[in-house]
Design an enzyme around this catalytic site. Structure first.
Site, PDB file in Angstrom:
ATOM      1  N   ALA A 160       0.690  -1.231  -0.013  1.00 33.94           N
ATOM      2  CA  ALA A 160       0.117   0.156   0.010  1.00 33.94           C
ATOM      3  C   ALA A 160       0.791   1.324   0.062  1.00 33.94           C
ATOM      4  O   ALA A 160       0.165   2.422  -0.476  1.00 33.94           O
ATOM      5  CB  ALA A 160      -1.035   0.060   1.212  1.00 33.94           C
ATOM      6  N   GLY A 161       2.008   1.312   0.285  1.00 35.27           N
ATOM      7  CA  GLY A 161       3.132   2.335   0.277  1.00 35.27           C
ATOM      8  C   GLY A 161       3.237   2.905  -1.219  1.00 35.27           C
ATOM      9  O   GLY A 161       3.018   3.810  -1.465  1.00 35.27           O
ATOM     10  N   HIS A 162       3.491   1.738  -1.843  1.00 35.66           N
ATOM     11  CA  HIS A 162       3.684   1.828  -3.385  1.00 35.66           C
ATOM     12  C   HIS A 162       2.366   2.496  -3.851  1.00 35.66           C
ATOM     13  O   HIS A 162       2.395   3.505  -4.702  1.00 35.66           O
ATOM     14  CB  HIS A 162       4.217   0.837  -3.942  1.00 35.66           C
ATOM     15  CG  HIS A 162       5.313   0.266  -3.499  1.00 35.66           C
ATOM     16  ND1 HIS A 162       5.785  -1.017  -2.895  1.00 35.66           N
ATOM     17  CD2 HIS A 162       6.668   0.463  -3.771  1.00 35.66           C
ATOM     18  CE1 HIS A 162       6.928  -1.347  -2.456  1.00 35.66           C
ATOM     19  NE2 HIS A 162       7.635  -0.376  -3.204  1.00 35.66           N
TER      20      HIS A 162
ATOM     21  N   GLN B  29      22.359  -1.275  -7.155  1.00 39.31           N
ATOM     22  CA  GLN B  29      22.248  -0.728  -6.029  1.00 39.31           C
ATOM     23  C   GLN B  29      22.225  -1.498  -4.760  1.00 39.31           C
ATOM     24  O   GLN B  29      22.265  -1.094  -3.630  1.00 39.31           O
ATOM     25  CB  GLN B  29      21.225   0.432  -5.981  1.00 39.31           C
ATOM     26  CG  GLN B  29      19.704  -0.500  -5.852  1.00 39.31           C
ATOM     27  CD  GLN B  29      18.348   0.261  -6.051  1.00 39.31           C
ATOM     28  OE1 GLN B  29      18.222   0.872  -7.113  1.00 39.31           O
ATOM     29  NE2 GLN B  29      17.563   0.469  -4.983  1.00 39.31           N
TER      30      GLN B  29
ATOM     31  N   GLY C 124       8.842   7.876  -2.244  1.00 40.27           N
ATOM     32  CA  GLY C 124       8.550   7.856  -0.710  1.00 40.27           C
ATOM     33  C   GLY C 124       9.220   8.506   0.145  1.00 40.27           C
ATOM     34  O   GLY C 124      10.478   8.556   0.307  1.00 40.27           O
TER      35      GLY C 124
ATOM     36  N   ASP D 241      12.432   6.333   2.222  1.00 39.97           N
ATOM     37  CA  ASP D 241      13.708   6.174   1.917  1.00 39.97           C
ATOM     38  C   ASP D 241      14.276   7.795   1.720  1.00 39.97           C
ATOM     39  O   ASP D 241      14.177   8.261   0.612  1.00 39.97           O
ATOM     40  CB  ASP D 241      13.914   5.627   0.620  1.00 39.97           C
ATOM     41  CG  ASP D 241      13.635   4.425   0.577  1.00 39.97           C
ATOM     42  OD1 ASP D 241      14.154   3.349   1.123  1.00 39.97           O
ATOM     43  OD2 ASP D 241      12.450   3.941   0.052  1.00 39.97           O
TER      44      ASP D 241
ATOM     45  N   GLN E  74      17.216   9.015  -0.067  1.00 38.64           N
ATOM     46  CA  GLN E  74      17.166   8.684  -1.289  1.00 38.64           C
ATOM     47  C   GLN E  74      16.390   9.870  -2.034  1.00 38.64           C
ATOM     48  O   GLN E  74      16.913  10.399  -3.367  1.00 38.64           O
ATOM     49  CB  GLN E  74      16.375   7.447  -1.775  1.00 38.64           C
ATOM     50  CG  GLN E  74      15.945   7.137  -3.001  1.00 38.64           C
ATOM     51  CD  GLN E  74      15.614   5.778  -3.399  1.00 38.64           C
ATOM     52  OE1 GLN E  74      16.116   4.913  -3.467  1.00 38.64           O
ATOM     53  NE2 GLN E  74      14.108   5.572  -3.205  1.00 38.64           N
TER      54      GLN E  74
ATOM     55  N   LEU F 101       5.421   0.299   5.948  1.00 35.94           N
ATOM     56  CA  LEU F 101       5.202  -0.888   5.011  1.00 35.94           C
ATOM     57  C   LEU F 101       6.601  -0.733   4.169  1.00 35.94           C
ATOM     58  O   LEU F 101       7.137   0.283   4.012  1.00 35.94           O
ATOM     59  CB  LEU F 101       3.978  -0.604   4.178  1.00 35.94           C
ATOM     60  CG  LEU F 101       2.925  -0.590   4.700  1.00 35.94           C
ATOM     61  CD1 LEU F 101       1.859  -0.204   3.591  1.00 35.94           C
ATOM     62  CD2 LEU F 101       2.569  -1.997   5.317  1.00 35.94           C
ATOM     63  N   SER F 102       6.840  -2.055   4.154  1.00 37.36           N
ATOM     64  CA  SER F 102       8.219  -2.123   3.339  1.00 37.36           C
ATOM     65  C   SER F 102       8.107  -3.705   2.714  1.00 37.36           C
ATOM     66  O   SER F 102       7.690  -4.767   3.107  1.00 37.36           O
ATOM     67  CB  SER F 102       9.428  -2.250   4.211  1.00 37.36           C
ATOM     68  OG  SER F 102      10.522  -2.977   3.752  1.00 37.36           O
TER      69      SER F 102
HETATM   70  P1  AMP Z   1      11.107   0.336  -3.502  1.00 41.57           P
HETATM   71  O1  AMP Z   1      10.315  -0.697  -4.244  1.00 41.57           O
HETATM   72  O2  AMP Z   1      11.252   0.005  -2.154  1.00 41.57           O
HETATM   73  O3  AMP Z   1      12.175   0.701  -4.198  1.00 41.57           O
HETATM   74  O4  AMP Z   1      10.459   1.440  -3.147  1.00 41.57           O
HETATM   75  C1  AMP Z   1       9.750   2.477  -4.470  1.00 41.57           C
HETATM   76  C2  AMP Z   1       9.156   3.624  -3.874  1.00 41.57           C
HETATM   77  O5  AMP Z   1       8.107   3.420  -2.803  1.00 41.57           O
HETATM   78  C3  AMP Z   1      10.319   4.444  -3.232  1.00 41.57           C
HETATM   79  O6  AMP Z   1      10.183   5.659  -3.592  1.00 41.57           O
HETATM   80  C4  AMP Z   1       9.872   4.471  -1.809  1.00 41.57           C
HETATM   81  O7  AMP Z   1      10.403   5.301  -0.816  1.00 41.57           O
HETATM   82  C5  AMP Z   1       8.461   4.074  -1.786  1.00 41.57           C
HETATM   83  N1  AMP Z   1       7.865   3.315  -0.566  1.00 41.57           N
HETATM   84  C6  AMP Z   1       8.424   2.325  -0.081  1.00 41.57           C
HETATM   85  N2  AMP Z   1       7.624   1.808   0.916  1.00 41.57           N
HETATM   86  C7  AMP Z   1       6.978   3.168   1.339  1.00 41.57           C
HETATM   87  C8  AMP Z   1       5.804   3.397   2.458  1.00 41.57           C
HETATM   88  N3  AMP Z   1       5.833   2.806   3.431  1.00 41.57           N
HETATM   89  N4  AMP Z   1       5.334   4.475   2.289  1.00 41.57           N
HETATM   90  C9  AMP Z   1       5.575   5.393   1.320  1.00 41.57           C
HETATM   91  N5  AMP Z   1       6.334   5.303   0.457  1.00 41.57           N
HETATM   92  C10 AMP Z   1       6.836   4.032   0.151  1.00 41.57           C
END
Ligand code: AMP
Length: 287
Positions: A35-37, A61, A150, A153, A156, A192-193
């Site tokens: 849900a974060g994505h 990376q 997000g 990070d 980033q 969320l991760s």
């Molecule tokens: P990632 O797939 O982990 O590389 O994340 C892709 C994008 O989603 C990045 O910009 C992250 O910062 C963002 N993101 C990951 N987890 C979250 C979260 N819990 N809330 C908001 N954005 C997130």
């Protein structure tokens, strides 16, 4: 929604969008979407005519081979989620499609204006070079008007802002706007991760102490004699006191420069914690 795996096809679609005068939004991800994505993609869909989401586990990376191998991958499920939110195109290339053999060795070298000197930059050598390598390539391919990242990070996000506004690449992405989006958490507080998928139910329970401590520290910071140093140490001690958790770093830094600060005004605390073998990050703004 269409899934694209080839750069040439992507470029053709982008050209057609531009010819039609459509605005383009991009959300770069490594998949295993949650849900974060989803919140980034939803915002992108609402602000642009066409939404592209990249799903690419970028090998350059990762400074830890095992982390790369164990990174969860679930393109089919990701595509269902993206379709339900209204994304138009998913770009999911192979590493070979993205990089030449030489590029795969991350020969890319980039000046971060000091923003990578600490925290993730210090702990994961080469990590941000890889991030900028892939994100700049995606920007050139997709030519977005807006790109969404997000605050989860946080370092980033600061580095991407720097890349677009101040680095040698500044000006090469047109009028691209970088849009930072707030952290999405479970009701329990856990950020969320994608890496949460690797936690056992017990570890997930243990990991709650991370966000709980960060939120408690907002109150600690309001105590009459609170200092940044003391609050920082209290956070580290409180998390380390939980069996199964080990803090890698906790830094309280200025939200713009990412340099250590002595005041809570405009400060953000960024933490990395090992929960068993899984490396989790989180952060909290003090003002
Ligand atoms: P990632 O797939 O982990 O590389 O994340 C892709 C994008 O989603 C990045 O910009 C992250 O910062 C963002 N993101 C990951 N987890 C979250 C979260 N819990 N809330 C908001 N954005 C997130």
């Amino acid at each position: 929604m269409q899934i694209i795996t080839k750069k040439a096809e992507l470029e053709q679609i982008v050209r057609a969008c531009k010819m039609r005068g459509q605005t383009i939004g991009l959300v770069p991800t490594m998949g295993a979407l949650h849900a974060g994505h989803g919140s980034l993609v939803r915002r992108c869909v609402s602000e642009n005519d066409v939404t592209f989401v990249s799903v690419f586990v970028n090998p350059t990376q990762f400074n830890n081979k095992e982390d790369l191998l164990k990174y969860p991958r679930s393109l089919e499920r990701d595509a269902e989620l993206l379709h339900s939110i209204g994304a138009h195109f998913v770009f999911a290339p192979t590493s070979e499609e993205m990089y030449t053999a030489e590029e795969m060795n991350n020969t890319f070298s980039f000046d971060f204006g000091g923003l990578d000197a600490m925290m993730e930059g210090a702990m994961r050598p080469g990590h941000f070079n890889g991030v900028v390598q892939v994100v700049s390539r995606l920007f050139y391919l997709v030519q977005p008007d807006r790109a969404y990242f997000g605050e989860k990070d946080y370092q980033q996000l600061a580095i991407i802002h720097y890349m677009v506004e101040h680095s040698s690449l500044a000006g090469t992405f047109g009028d691209l706007q970088i849009i930072g989006c707030p952290i999405v958490r479970e009701e329990s507080g856990l950020a969320l991760s994608s890496r949460n998928e690797r936690l056992s139910p017990e570890e997930k329970q243990t990991a709650l102490a991370i966000s709980r401590t960060l939120f408690a520290s907002l109150e600690w910071a309001k105590e009459p004699k609170a200092t940044v140093q003391a609050v920082r140490q209290r956070v580290i001690d409180a998390i380390n006191a939980v069996e199964g958790l080990e803090v890698e770093y906790y830094q309280i830094v200025d939200q713009t420069t990412l340099l250590p600060t002595d005041t809570f005004g405009h400060a953000i605390g960024c933490v990395t914690v090992y929960c068993g073998p899984v490396r989790l990050i989180d952060n909290i703004k003090y003002a």
